[in-house]
Scaffold this motif. Sequence first.
Motif, short mmCIF file in Angstrom:
data_model
loop_
_atom_site.label_atom_id
_atom_site.label_comp_id
_atom_site.label_asym_id
_atom_site.label_seq_id
_atom_site.Cartn_x
_atom_site.Cartn_y
_atom_site.Cartn_z
N GLU A 116 -9.80 -17.99 -5.00
CA GLU A 116 -10.62 -17.20 -5.92
C GLU A 116 -10.08 -15.78 -6.06
N ARG A 117 -9.77 -15.16 -4.92
CA ARG A 117 -9.27 -13.78 -4.96
C ARG A 117 -7.89 -13.71 -5.60
N LEU A 118 -7.02 -14.70 -5.32
CA LEU A 118 -5.70 -14.71 -5.94
C LEU A 118 -5.83 -14.84 -7.45
N SER A 119 -6.76 -15.66 -7.92
CA SER A 119 -6.97 -15.80 -9.35
C SER A 119 -7.41 -14.47 -9.97
N GLU A 120 -8.27 -13.73 -9.26
CA GLU A 120 -8.70 -12.41 -9.74
C GLU A 120 -7.52 -11.45 -9.84
N VAL A 121 -6.64 -11.47 -8.84
CA VAL A 121 -5.47 -10.58 -8.85
C VAL A 121 -4.52 -10.97 -9.97
N LEU A 122 -4.34 -12.26 -10.20
CA LEU A 122 -3.51 -12.70 -11.33
C LEU A 122 -4.09 -12.20 -12.64
N GLY A 123 -5.41 -12.21 -12.74
CA GLY A 123 -6.06 -11.67 -13.94
C GLY A 123 -5.78 -10.19 -14.12
N GLN A 124 -5.84 -9.43 -13.02
CA GLN A 124 -5.54 -8.00 -13.08
C GLN A 124 -4.09 -7.76 -13.49
N ALA A 125 -3.17 -8.54 -12.90
CA ALA A 125 -1.76 -8.38 -13.21
C ALA A 125 -1.47 -8.70 -14.67
N ALA A 126 -2.20 -9.66 -15.23
CA ALA A 126 -1.97 -10.05 -16.62
C ALA A 126 -2.45 -8.99 -17.61
N GLN B 42 0.82 -1.21 0.00
CA GLN B 42 0.00 0.00 0.00
C GLN B 42 0.85 1.26 0.00
N GLU B 43 1.94 1.25 0.78
CA GLU B 43 2.77 2.44 0.90
C GLU B 43 3.63 2.69 -0.34
N THR B 44 4.05 1.62 -1.02
CA THR B 44 4.98 1.77 -2.14
C THR B 44 4.32 1.63 -3.50
N GLY B 45 3.16 0.98 -3.55
CA GLY B 45 2.55 0.69 -4.85
C GLY B 45 3.36 -0.31 -5.65
N ALA B 46 4.05 -1.20 -4.95
CA ALA B 46 4.97 -2.14 -5.60
C ALA B 46 4.31 -3.44 -6.03
N GLY B 47 2.98 -3.47 -6.12
CA GLY B 47 2.32 -4.69 -6.55
C GLY B 47 0.86 -4.71 -6.16
N TRP B 48 0.37 -5.90 -5.84
CA TRP B 48 -1.04 -6.11 -5.52
C TRP B 48 -1.17 -6.87 -4.19
N SER B 49 -2.20 -6.54 -3.43
CA SER B 49 -2.52 -7.28 -2.21
C SER B 49 -3.66 -8.25 -2.50
N VAL B 50 -3.60 -9.41 -1.90
CA VAL B 50 -4.66 -10.41 -2.04
C VAL B 50 -5.45 -10.44 -0.74
N THR B 51 -6.60 -9.81 -0.76
CA THR B 51 -7.46 -9.73 0.42
C THR B 51 -8.92 -9.93 0.00
N PRO B 52 -9.59 -10.96 0.56
CA PRO B 52 -9.09 -11.97 1.48
C PRO B 52 -8.17 -12.96 0.77
N LEU B 53 -7.40 -13.69 1.56
CA LEU B 53 -6.43 -14.61 0.98
C LEU B 53 -7.13 -15.93 0.65
N THR B 54 -7.73 -15.98 -0.54
CA THR B 54 -8.41 -17.17 -1.03
C THR B 54 -7.94 -17.47 -2.44
#
Length: 404
Positions: free
Chosen positions: A358-368, A344-356
């Motif tokens: 399903e949510r990790l898959s969504e974040v991977l989609g955003q990163a792609a 949050q402070e650096t903007g150096a990536g993405w947080s996975v919240t909640p840690l599931t």
Amino acid sequence: MPSNRLLIFSPTAFRPAGHQQSYLTGLGDALARRGVEVHVHGLTGSVSYPPSIVPHMSGKDTGAGFRSEYRERFGPLGDVVWGTARLTRQLRLLNELEHVHGSLGGPPLLFETFEYLSLAAHLSREPRAHRRLCIFHDTHFNLTHASPLAGAYKLLARPFARHILRSVDKCFVHASGMRVNLLKNIDPGQGFADKVEVLPYGAPHPDTQTHVDSATARTALGLPTRRKLALAFGTLRADKRFRLVFEALARSPDWELLIAGPEGDVSYRELQALIAQARVRERVHLFPGFVPMEEHPRFFWAADAVLNLYDERIRHESGTAHLARAFLRPIIAGGPPDLHRYVQETGAGWSVTPLTAERLSEVLGQAAQIGEAERREMERRIHTAAVERSWDAVASRVLTALSA
């Protein structure tokens, strides 16, 4: 004795496991550039350091196995046998420390605090005639660990950790949440709170790295994939949520996964069973074993993002999350509050919240899906964070503590 001499006590500094080589090389080199004569004392092993760091190894290189190997050999008693062997080796090492320290003229000491009973005993009998600093890389002295035995040990170690804190002049931890957790666990009365200082986990300055494009790096690893590639780097541990990672990968057909590092309390055989269950074998690439520093670049340059996912209950820093800065690679973080705060402070990536999964898959989609302009902006933010948290910045803080 040179007034600028420092002895770092790091039991596993020369053993091919964990982040000790990269941590001590980064800190030691940065201190040496500031005129400090850096010495490191640890158990005999195969890991080497640059000429700026003087090694002092004790004992025989027994090639002591990883915790996963002890579990396979001794079953439920594996952790006990492994822990007993580790404690015995460190007791012998601390006896040797007195000799090494004396031969160097009694310089200031910096302890990497990985084992508490033997270190507390050493500090009790060692005359306090020099500055003594320590680094707690883990501050979770309670029962909430992946291994019940590890939790019991950490709970029993509280009074010894408290004695260490009481006996040193300065204690470093890597994040504000770790500081709060350490004091809550071992110094609830805040009697020694003024000794505990947040020291960021350093990483090489990105401008010192020779850039390699991802296609070249992947070819060097034998991975000519056109999919997105996530990197899970470092020692295999039960708190790294591998089952969740594989479940999320099964939901994310645009991604492949690269896993590199030595076994810890998880074996590659256990990983392969989880991979088979998730049916993602063709998209997971395993590189078992310790990865020396000189080989780090090819793994990080090959990756589009670095995974740093842990049990939410842990309170230790992720060396891999910070090493990713050196290569301007974004991280995908989940678990400890300090790790989310860093993102949050650096903007150096993405947080996975909640840690599931399903949510990790969504974040991977955003990163792609990020475009070139957004990628460059993220790299700019990572570069800024890297400069602020470089090894040179960390070494300056350590020097200030040594000269206080």
